[in-house]
Design a protein around this motif. Structure first.
Motif, PDB file in Angstrom:
ATOM      1  N   TYR A 232       0.820  -1.218   0.000  1.00  0.00           N
ATOM      2  CA  TYR A 232       0.000   0.000   0.000  1.00  0.00           C
ATOM      3  C   TYR A 232       0.852   1.266   0.000  1.00  0.00           C
ATOM      4  N   LYS A 233       1.975   1.252   0.679  1.00  0.00           N
ATOM      5  CA  LYS A 233       2.848   2.432   0.676  1.00  0.00           C
ATOM      6  C   LYS A 233       3.299   2.780  -0.744  1.00  0.00           C
TER       7      LYS A 233
ATOM      8  N   VAL B   1       2.385   5.994  -5.815  1.00  0.00           N
ATOM      9  CA  VAL B   1       2.307   6.070  -7.276  1.00  0.00           C
ATOM     10  C   VAL B   1       0.930   6.568  -7.723  1.00  0.00           C
ATOM     11  N   LEU B   2      -0.137   6.114  -7.059  1.00  0.00           N
ATOM     12  CA  LEU B   2      -1.485   6.575  -7.408  1.00  0.00           C
ATOM     13  C   LEU B   2      -1.607   8.083  -7.250  1.00  0.00           C
ATOM     14  N   LEU B   3      -1.101   8.616  -6.144  1.00  0.00           N
ATOM     15  CA  LEU B   3      -1.200  10.055  -5.904  1.00  0.00           C
ATOM     16  C   LEU B   3      -0.300  10.845  -6.852  1.00  0.00           C
ATOM     17  N   ALA B   4       0.829  10.256  -7.232  1.00  0.00           N
ATOM     18  CA  ALA B   4       1.681  10.906  -8.236  1.00  0.00           C
ATOM     19  C   ALA B   4       0.993  10.869  -9.596  1.00  0.00           C
TER      20      ALA B   4
ATOM     21  N   ALA C  88       5.847  -7.454  -2.882  1.00  0.00           N
ATOM     22  CA  ALA C  88       4.720  -6.566  -2.608  1.00  0.00           C
ATOM     23  C   ALA C  88       5.019  -5.147  -3.065  1.00  0.00           C
ATOM     24  N   MET C  89       6.238  -4.686  -2.850  1.00  0.00           N
ATOM     25  CA  MET C  89       6.631  -3.352  -3.320  1.00  0.00           C
ATOM     26  C   MET C  89       6.496  -3.262  -4.836  1.00  0.00           C
ATOM     27  N   ALA C  90       7.005  -4.275  -5.525  1.00  0.00           N
ATOM     28  CA  ALA C  90       6.939  -4.286  -6.989  1.00  0.00           C
ATOM     29  C   ALA C  90       5.492  -4.329  -7.469  1.00  0.00           C
ATOM     30  N   GLN C  91       4.674  -5.147  -6.813  1.00  0.00           N
ATOM     31  CA  GLN C  91       3.259  -5.225  -7.181  1.00  0.00           C
ATOM     32  C   GLN C  91       2.566  -3.895  -6.922  1.00  0.00           C
ATOM     33  N   GLY C  92       2.940  -3.228  -5.836  1.00  0.00           N
ATOM     34  CA  GLY C  92       2.347  -1.934  -5.528  1.00  0.00           C
ATOM     35  C   GLY C  92       2.658  -0.898  -6.595  1.00  0.00           C
ATOM     36  N   VAL C  93       3.907  -0.858  -7.037  1.00  0.00           N
ATOM     37  CA  VAL C  93       4.287   0.085  -8.098  1.00  0.00           C
ATOM     38  C   VAL C  93       3.520  -0.242  -9.380  1.00  0.00           C
ATOM     39  N   ARG C  94       3.442  -1.517  -9.710  1.00  0.00           N
ATOM     40  CA  ARG C  94       2.729  -1.939 -10.924  1.00  0.00           C
ATOM     41  C   ARG C  94       1.258  -1.540 -10.879  1.00  0.00           C
ATOM     42  N   ASP C  95       0.591  -1.832  -9.751  1.00  0.00           N
ATOM     43  CA  ASP C  95      -0.825  -1.515  -9.642  1.00  0.00           C
ATOM     44  C   ASP C  95      -1.059  -0.006  -9.582  1.00  0.00           C
TER      45      ASP C  95
END
Length: 230
Positions: free
Chosen positions: A163-164, A169-172, A211-218
């Motif tokens: 989520y972090k 990335v979503l907010l950017a 999880a970090m990589a998946q977070g960036v991807r999503d």
């Protein structure tokens, strides 16, 4: 913890939409206060300003015994750029005016997003030094890099790491983050340093890095809400 945080944010949003109260005082399960805390917030001079949206306490991180919000030497209410809403007195009208709490972020950057929108709308966040709260951030621990440089790690779970990174990335991606370029750059630098800290000092490394990589991807794909099963 995941369902607790999610339900708490949905409840807060429902309260903002339905309550006739002027102020809300939400708490996370990791926050601790002393007798007189509520009085210190409700008697803060910051409340005299109709543009004050949130009156927050000085926050001490329990595990590391360090100040993570405000400054220990402050003696008067001080306007700040961002706060955590746990333990903070929140003006319902202000939060409703900027669209409420963004629950699709689920956890992490929810408070930051809210503060960015409040500031854009002309509202203020203030720290009241007479109110002091202990708060636990993950499972904080202190380390030494090359035996010299202090490094703090949160030891957050793989889900929290997801989520972090995703929410940053979503907010950017939607431009919200760039309303505060300085904080955006500092947070981005901290996130870039995150994988190295996990590799050097934390456990469950593979799951957290994935999880970090998946977070960036999503985040790039614009996916919000609850993390999909791996």
């Amino acid at each position: 913890m995941r369902s607790t945080c999610w339900n708490a944010r949905r409840l807060a949003q429902k309260c903002i939409a339905a309550t006739e109260a002027s102020w809300l005082l939400p708490f996370d399960q990791d926050s601790q206060i002393d007798v007189g805390y509520v009085r210190a917030l409700t008697q803060s001079p910051a409340l005299d300003d109709p543009q004050t949206a949130i009156v927050a306490p000085i926050v001490f991180e329990q595990a590391m015994s360090r100040v993570v919000q405000g400054h220990d030497e402050w003696s008067e209410p001080t306007e700040v750029r961002r706060v955590i809403t746990s333990g903070a007195l929140c003006r319902v009208a202000a939060i409703a005016a900027v669209g409420g709490v963004r629950t699709d972020l689920f956890i992490d950057y929810v408070d930051y997003d809210l503060c960015l929108r409040l500031r854009t709308g002309g509202w203020k966040m203030v720290v009241e030094p007479a109110a002091r709260m202990n708060h636990r951030i993950g499972e904080m621990s202190r380390h030494r890099l090359i035996g010299v440089f202090p490094v703090f790690t949160s030891n957050h779970s793989a889900d929290r790491q997801y989520y972090k990174y995703r929410n940053y990335v979503l907010l950017a991606r939607d431009g919200t983050l760039w309303r505060d370029p300085t904080s955006a750059v500092l947070d981005g630098a901290a996130l870039l340093w995150g994988p190295a800290k996990v590799l050097l000092f934390e456990g469950d490394r593979v799951a957290k890095l994935r999880a970090m990589a998946q977070g960036v991807r999503d985040g790039i794909r614009g996916r919000a809400g609850v993390r999909a099963p791996a």
